[in-house]
Design an enzyme around this catalytic site. Structure first.
Site, PDB file in Angstrom:
ATOM      1  N   LYS A 542       0.876  -1.180   0.000  1.00 47.98           N
ATOM      2  CA  LYS A 542       0.000   0.000   0.000  1.00 47.98           C
ATOM      3  C   LYS A 542       0.905   1.220   0.000  1.00 47.98           C
ATOM      4  O   LYS A 542       2.110   1.091   0.148  1.00 47.98           O
ATOM      5  CB  LYS A 542      -0.891   0.005   1.244  1.00 47.98           C
ATOM      6  CG  LYS A 542      -0.094  -0.239   2.542  1.00 47.98           C
ATOM      7  CD  LYS A 542      -0.962  -0.321   3.785  1.00 47.98           C
ATOM      8  CE  LYS A 542      -1.813  -1.546   3.890  1.00 47.98           C
ATOM      9  NZ  LYS A 542      -3.222  -1.334   3.654  1.00 47.98           N
ATOM     10  N   LYS A 548      -0.548   4.365   8.038  1.00 48.41           N
ATOM     11  CA  LYS A 548      -0.661   2.947   7.680  1.00 48.41           C
ATOM     12  C   LYS A 548       0.326   2.081   8.479  1.00 48.41           C
ATOM     13  O   LYS A 548       0.241   0.870   8.483  1.00 48.41           O
ATOM     14  CB  LYS A 548      -0.438   2.776   6.179  1.00 48.41           C
ATOM     15  CG  LYS A 548      -1.564   3.391   5.325  1.00 48.41           C
ATOM     16  CD  LYS A 548      -1.265   3.248   3.842  1.00 48.41           C
ATOM     17  CE  LYS A 548      -2.292   3.883   2.930  1.00 48.41           C
ATOM     18  NZ  LYS A 548      -3.501   3.050   2.727  1.00 48.41           N
ATOM     19  N   THR A 650      -8.795  -1.080   0.222  1.00 48.71           N
ATOM     20  CA  THR A 650      -9.306  -2.059  -0.746  1.00 48.71           C
ATOM     21  C   THR A 650      -8.282  -3.173  -0.923  1.00 48.71           C
ATOM     22  O   THR A 650      -8.635  -4.269  -1.331  1.00 48.71           O
ATOM     23  CB  THR A 650      -9.599  -1.414  -2.112  1.00 48.71           C
ATOM     24  OG1 THR A 650      -8.458  -0.636  -2.500  1.00 48.71           O
ATOM     25  CG2 THR A 650     -10.827  -0.540  -2.053  1.00 48.71           C
TER      26      THR A 650
END
Ligand SMILES: *Cc1c(COP(=O)(O)O)cnc(C)c1O
Length: 805
Positions: A542, A548, A650
């Site tokens: 990602k 994150k 996603t």
């Protein structure tokens, strides 16, 4: 519509394309020439399909969906198109008879990287679903000459190389010069403050031509085709008047300025830089797009009055929200509408999706810049603002609250406020995220207009991410549960019947192992590094971002390394950690995180005491194509953002559908993944959103955590004075002083979760059962489901009736 082409017909056409474009026969053609001849043929098929589908949409009066987004991330097109058209087999045969392998032609294709990450990929997944379900739709974006940069690590430091996608990417585009439109900038407007805003005269403007290029996404079984229309900026006709008047520089400047508008994609993800060129790009996109939408409408209608019945315009993030004042401008200045009539139409057409609650990503433009660049649009925003504030005051809303909601406030144009005021629907992208919008970020609005707020949890194009990326698993599924899941992803749940079938679980283990071997070979080919396909494949893929928390993962790996170094004979299941992530070029801290992971990888992989058991790989240049390679091979899916920061994610869905087990926090769509598979089939850890809020209120002190946690402390201490000869003081300082994303607060829970994952993994059949349940329950995260919700609850759109009905 379905093209029943035989292998012989395909062969003839490919030969013809080879001869026409390259003057060459199949004996002498290279793979690249074969690729182009094949891609050209497929594009021509898609053009025919598009014509037929849009004609049918028009004839049946089906509502159009226009999806506006500054980014799309389509990746490769050839395999997706052939798969969806049901033509992979005859093409494979035709090419094989000419001595060419279809799979190696797939490898010729360069990714269309017109986006940064999740946002752009979502938009592309949605175009796939719109086409597959037969909704007539056009995505609108910019034809960036350079897409997302190519990432190269030099001594662990990210450097950015230009992405030359366009020369070969052009094969997928149809240029439509006759549909070009003019976009005007720097309009010095005459100040006629007439109530109706009718009498505005543009003087001395710069005009730029927007030339459309169409790309196509075929739906499954050729049910429909979506168009992705991307605009290229081109200088308008050379300004002879300026030139003759002796103003040579100005005449040439205009041309140069025009070209720059669609030169590069801004590589920031979840971050805003208030640059003038970015504002210019945004206005260029929306002005060209709205002119195009209006022209398309007026082609078959005599008035814009019925636009809301014929078109839904979706704002994906706030980036294209200037479409609202642009449409107002056209209706007021060019079509003679009153403000009230125009506003009524506009607010029934537009809907808006928010994708992030990161403060640094919320768009605000300085009023001065905005006014200078787009004076007429600014006037209209002012009027929208004035009327909105007046309405709120009239309702008796508190003045501070009105200020917080106002599109113009504190010297800024607040794009999210403008979007909410102008749209009939506002949605978040996972249940948790939509709740956060209502409870905090947009709470003021929610209390005044609760009816606007909705949730649509994101989804993925499962045909691309499962059927095409993981053909072995997909074949097994076909044989077990039939192939109905390709168009109805909820049918994947039929797989649950096999969760205790040892034979099926063994086949799935075998497939996962094969995928790991394939991926290891691919890694070896592209990076030269060997990985052990019998080790655990643990992946975090990602964008690189503090929220994150790739550094949480990395810090934990360092602590594992310390333990293994102390005690090389300890019981340790071989474990390979993969990282794939681009950092925004100006995001220094994220680049430091990459440098740390690279240093960690180098140290560990070169330490003979541990490198048979522990390995770390940073794979350069994460892209859609790399994601398609890695998802089917992954076993642990790292989704470890601080609770309350990731809108949906996603990537988590792509891993899940490929039977990886999520190791994650209760954040974004992880919450719904957890709900789908239950505690037993996901490894949950860390603070919840309310706990994070609570800790922020009571006061978070990372240093205290370190004092009480010797494992985390040892890891931090090892890098405090430099690691692998590199200074990581910034990283250490941030973690120990502020730790804005609470890495240390969740460290211990993360380490426990990793332990638990390994223990579960060591019972391989049970682990595969967990994987099976993840695949079976991933159907609800199909983009098809998301699109149906948008169509029914937000757009009021329905599919084009099938041909024979
Ligand atoms: C799916 C995808 C993303 C989004 O990943 P998240 O984990 O949701 O942030 C980013 N980049 C690429 C290339 C992707 O395919």
């Amino acid at each position: 519509m379905n093209y029943k082409l035989t292998a012989a017909q395909i062969q003839d056409q490919i030969k013809e394309n080879l001869s026409h474009h390259f003057g060459i026969g199949p004996e002498a053609a290279t793979d690249e020439q074969f690729y182009k001849a094949t891609a050209g043929m497929v594009r021509d098929l898609l053009v025919r399909e598009r014509n037929e589908f849009f004609e049918r949409a028009g004839r049946t009066g089906t509502k159009m969906v226009y999806y506006l987004c500054m980014e799309f991330l389509p990746g490769r097109s050839l395999r997706n198109s052939l798969y969806n058209l049901g033509l992979e087999t005859p093409f494979r045969e035709a090419l094989s008879a000419l001595g060419v392998n279809l799979e190696s032609l797939y490898e010729q294709e360069v990714d269309a990287g017109l986006g940064n990450g999740g946002l752009g990929r979502l938009a592309s997944c949605f175009l796939d679903s719109l086409a597959s379900m037969g909704y007539p739709a056009m995505g609108y974006s910019l034809r960036y000459e350079y897409g997302i940069f190519r990432q190269k690590l030099v001594d662990g430091w990210q450097t950015e190389l230009p992405d030359f996608w366009l020369p070969s990417g052009r094969i997928w585009m149809q240029e439509i010069p006759e549909s070009s439109v003019e976009v005007h900038f720097d309009g010095h407007v005459e100040e006629h403050w007439d109530q109706q805003y009718h009498t505005v005269v543009h003087k001395d403007y710069t005009s730029v031509t927007a030339v459309p290029y169409d790309m196509f996404v075929s739906g499954k079984d050729g049910r429909g085709v979506s168009v992705l229309r991307v605009w290229k900026a081109q200088s308008s006709e050379f300004d002879m008047k300026q030139f003759n008047g002796g103003n040579y520089m100005r005449a040439v400047e205009q041309g140069a300025m025009a070209d720059i508008i669609t030169k590069v994609l801004y590589p920031e993800d979840n971050h805003l830089e208030g640059k003038s060129l970015r504002l210019t790009q945004q206005y260029f996109l929306v002005s060209a797009t709205i002119q195009d939408i209006i022209r398309r409408h007026l082609y078959s209608h005599s008035t814009l009055d019925d636009l809301p019945a014929c078109a839904a315009i979706h704002l994906n993030e706030t980036h294209p929200v200037l479409a609202v004042p642009e449409m107002m401008r056209i209706m007021l200045d060019e079509c003679g509408y009153t403000w009230e009539a125009a506003w009524d139409i506009v607010t029934r057409v537009f809907a808006y999706t928010n994708h992030t609650i990161m403060a640094e990503a919320l768009e605000c433009w300085s009023e001065d810049l905005f006014k200078l660049r787009l004076p007429r649009i600014y006037q209209i925003v002012e009027e929208i603002n004035r009327r909105f504030c007046a309405e709120m005051h009239a309702r008796g809303v508190d003045g501070y609250k009105v200020g917080r909601m106002a599109p113009l406030n504190d010297g800024y144009v607040k794009m999210a406020n403008l979007a909410i005021v102008s749209s009939h629907s506002v949605n978040g992208v996972s249940r948790l995220h939509s709740e956060i919008l209502k409870d905090s970020l947009f709470h003021d609005f929610y209390t005044e207009m609760p009816e606007k707020f909705q949730n649509v949890t994101n989804g993925i194009a499962h045909r691309r991410w499962l059927c095409q990326a993981n053909p072995a698993l997909s074949d097994l599924l076909d044989s077990l549960i039939g192939n109905g899941y390709a168009t109805d992803a909820r049918q994947l749940e039929k797989l649950l019947a096999y969760q205790d079938d040892t034979d099926v679980l063994k086949q799935m283990l075998e497939i996962k192992h094969e995928n790991k071997v394939d991926f290891s070979n691919w890694v070896k080919r592209t990076t030269g590094v060997s990985v052990d396909p019998d080790s655990i494949f643990d992946v975090q893929a990602k964008r690189m971002h503090e929220y994150k928390r790739q550094h949480l993962n990395a810090l934990h790996i360092l602590s594992l390394y310390q333990q293994l170094r102390e005690n090389p004979n300890m019981d340790f299941t071989p474990h390979t950690y993969f990282f794939c992530a681009k950092a925004a070029p100006g995001y220094y801290f994220a680049k430091q995180m990459i440098r740390f992971i690279a240093a960690l990888a180098k140290t560990i992989n070169n330490d003979p005491r541990v490198n048979q058991k522990l390995k770390v790989l940073f794979l350069e240049n994460y892209s859609v194509t790399m994601a398609e390679h890695i998802m089917p091979a992954a076993e642990i899916s790292e989704q470890i953002s601080l609770a309350g920061t990731e809108a949906s994610g996603t990537g988590n869905m792509k891993f899940m559908i490929n039977s990886a087990v999520t190791l994650g926090t209760l954040d974004g769509a992880n919450v719904e993944i957890h709900e789908a598979v239950g505690d037993e089939n996901m490894i949950l850890f860390g603070m919840t959103t309310p706990q994070v809020a609570e800790l922020k209120t009571t006061g978070y002190h990372p240093n205290v955590i370190l004092q009480n946690n010797p494992v985390a402390r040892a890891a931090v201490e090892e890098i405090r004075s430099g690691f692998a000869g590199i200074d990581f003081r910034d990283l250490v300082d941030s973690l120990t002083n502020v730790d804005p994303y609470m890495v240390l607060a969740d460290f211990d829970a993360y380490a426990q979760a990793q332990k638990k994952a390994v223990a579960l993994y060591n019972d391989r059949l049970h682990w595969m059962k967990m994987g099976l349940i993840n695949t079976a329950m991933a159907g609800r995260f199909a983009a098809d489901r998301a699109i149906r919700e948008y169509a029914e609850n937000i757009w009021g759109a329905s599919p084009v009736p099938e041909q024979n009905s």
